[in-house]
Design a protein around this motif. Structure first.
Motif, PDB file in Angstrom:
ATOM      1  N   LEU A  14       0.834  -1.212   0.000  1.00  0.00           N
ATOM      2  CA  LEU A  14       0.000   0.000   0.000  1.00  0.00           C
ATOM      3  C   LEU A  14       0.864   1.256   0.000  1.00  0.00           C
ATOM      4  O   LEU A  14       0.577   2.227  -0.711  1.00  0.00           O
ATOM      5  CB  LEU A  14      -0.917   0.007   1.235  1.00  0.00           C
ATOM      6  N   ALA A  15       1.938   1.208   0.811  1.00  0.00           N
ATOM      7  CA  ALA A  15       2.795   2.393   0.928  1.00  0.00           C
ATOM      8  C   ALA A  15       3.498   2.710  -0.388  1.00  0.00           C
ATOM      9  O   ALA A  15       3.565   3.866  -0.808  1.00  0.00           O
ATOM     10  CB  ALA A  15       3.821   2.184   2.047  1.00  0.00           C
ATOM     11  N   VAL A  16       4.027   1.667  -1.038  1.00  0.00           N
ATOM     12  CA  VAL A  16       4.800   1.878  -2.258  1.00  0.00           C
ATOM     13  C   VAL A  16       3.897   2.195  -3.447  1.00  0.00           C
ATOM     14  O   VAL A  16       4.171   3.110  -4.226  1.00  0.00           O
ATOM     15  CB  VAL A  16       5.674   0.641  -2.564  1.00  0.00           C
ATOM     16  N   LEU A  17       2.829   1.450  -3.592  1.00  0.00           N
ATOM     17  CA  LEU A  17       1.972   1.592  -4.770  1.00  0.00           C
ATOM     18  C   LEU A  17       0.951   2.721  -4.639  1.00  0.00           C
ATOM     19  O   LEU A  17       0.629   3.399  -5.603  1.00  0.00           O
ATOM     20  CB  LEU A  17       1.240   0.274  -5.051  1.00  0.00           C
ATOM     21  N   ALA A  18       0.431   2.887  -3.444  1.00  0.00           N
ATOM     22  CA  ALA A  18      -0.621   3.885  -3.267  1.00  0.00           C
ATOM     23  C   ALA A  18      -0.121   5.168  -2.616  1.00  0.00           C
ATOM     24  O   ALA A  18      -0.878   6.134  -2.502  1.00  0.00           O
ATOM     25  CB  ALA A  18      -1.765   3.301  -2.441  1.00  0.00           C
ATOM     26  N   GLY A  19       1.155   5.173  -2.164  1.00  0.00           N
ATOM     27  CA  GLY A  19       1.702   6.381  -1.559  1.00  0.00           C
ATOM     28  C   GLY A  19       0.939   6.794  -0.317  1.00  0.00           C
ATOM     29  O   GLY A  19       0.742   6.008   0.596  1.00  0.00           O
ATOM     30  N   GLY A  20       0.537   8.025  -0.308  1.00  0.00           N
ATOM     31  CA  GLY A  20      -0.142   8.561   0.871  1.00  0.00           C
ATOM     32  C   GLY A  20      -1.654   8.468   0.806  1.00  0.00           C
ATOM     33  O   GLY A  20      -2.330   9.151   1.594  1.00  0.00           O
ATOM     34  N   TRP A  48       9.420  -2.420  -2.647  1.00  0.00           N
ATOM     35  CA  TRP A  48       8.470  -3.231  -1.868  1.00  0.00           C
ATOM     36  C   TRP A  48       9.180  -4.388  -1.174  1.00  0.00           C
ATOM     37  O   TRP A  48       9.006  -4.611   0.025  1.00  0.00           O
ATOM     38  CB  TRP A  48       7.376  -3.751  -2.803  1.00  0.00           C
ATOM     39  N   ILE A  49      10.011  -5.133  -1.924  1.00  0.00           N
ATOM     40  CA  ILE A  49      10.708  -6.280  -1.344  1.00  0.00           C
ATOM     41  C   ILE A  49      11.731  -5.824  -0.298  1.00  0.00           C
ATOM     42  O   ILE A  49      11.835  -6.403   0.788  1.00  0.00           O
ATOM     43  CB  ILE A  49      11.408  -7.095  -2.451  1.00  0.00           C
ATOM     44  N   GLY A  50      12.486  -4.766  -0.601  1.00  0.00           N
ATOM     45  CA  GLY A  50      13.488  -4.272   0.344  1.00  0.00           C
ATOM     46  C   GLY A  50      12.871  -3.793   1.650  1.00  0.00           C
ATOM     47  O   GLY A  50      13.360  -4.123   2.737  1.00  0.00           O
ATOM     48  N   CYS A  51      11.792  -3.017   1.543  1.00  0.00           N
ATOM     49  CA  CYS A  51      11.103  -2.530   2.747  1.00  0.00           C
ATOM     50  C   CYS A  51      10.511  -3.678   3.551  1.00  0.00           C
ATOM     51  O   CYS A  51      10.607  -3.706   4.783  1.00  0.00           O
ATOM     52  CB  CYS A  51      10.004  -1.544   2.354  1.00  0.00           C
TER      53      CYS A  51
END
Length: 228
Positions: free
Chosen positions: A50-56, A139-142
């Motif tokens: 959600l954080a990476v793809l949808a941002g805020g 995404w994978i790193g986070c």
């Protein structure tokens, strides 16, 4: 590879000492290690996705006070359930766990606790800076960095479980969840007071805390009667 390592270690360091590590330690008396690992891993993947793809967008459409209130209720629920007990002996005799959806319970608790946390802001920042072409690496790193830090909490909890009396660990779990619950509820009341409508924050917090304390006393008394 360099980008992956940068993201991994940034997320790992950001999570160290965070409340979710303590939360995982507190969950160890209640659930099996595989349930905690599965629920945590699923929550991390979803949250960072959600954080990476949808941002805020999540924080933009869901009010902060609602997130805080839901997280507070989850913490207080687990504190109360720790006092109530889980009837572990009956579960073992029956050959199966009383909690059939333990990974889902862990998922929801971790999701609410981590939502809007600094690690999510870190993932959002990396996602915005690197762009969609690097979204998978981010995404994978986070996710791996966050899970590596939180898995330390799981193993510390199980180490304590094997080395300390069960009652002491349950008391620690109750204290952790209660403190997180009351403090998070306080944050939610402040957000409501400043962003929704003026309400008396401290009187409201005192009422909720007293009600929670009374509930815990009742649950403790009932559990002691069952033991006798």
């Amino acid at each position: 590879m360099l980008l992956f390592l940068k993201i991994f270690f940034t997320e790992f360091i950001a999570e160290m000492g965070d409340k979710t590590q303590l939360m995982l330690i507190a969950l160890t008396p209640k659930y099996k290690l595989k349930d905690i690992m599965f629920g945590t891993a699923a929550a991390i993947l979803v949250l960072n996705g959600l954080a990476v793809l949808a941002g805020g967008l999540v924080s933009e459409f869901i009010p902060d006070w609602l997130i805080k209130t839901a997280a507070a209720l989850a913490f207080l629920y687990f504190a109360a359930s720790t006092i109530a007990g889980d009837d572990d002996d009956e579960e073992e005799e029956g050959g199966k766990s009383k909690i059939k959806f333990a990974p889902l319970a862990v998922f929801c608790t971790f999701f609410l606790a981590e939502l809007g946390d600094k690690t999510q802001l870190t993932a959002i920042t990396f996602g915005a800076n690197e762009g969609m072409e690097s979204a998978l690496i981010v995404w994978i790193g986070c996710s791996l960095g966050l899970f590596a830090a939180d898995i330390l909490g799981m193993f510390v909890g199980y180490l304590l479980k094997s080395k300390t009396p069960e009652g002491l660990l349950n008391t620690l779990a109750f204290v952790i969840f209660s403190v997180f619950g009351v403090y998070t509820f306080y944050q939610g009341l402040k957000l409501i007071s400043t962003g929704v409508c003026p309400i008396p924050v401290w009187p409201g917090l005192i009422v909720v805390t007293v009600a929670f304390a009374v509930l815990c006393v009742c649950l403790f008394v009932r559990r002691e009667k069952k033991v006798k």
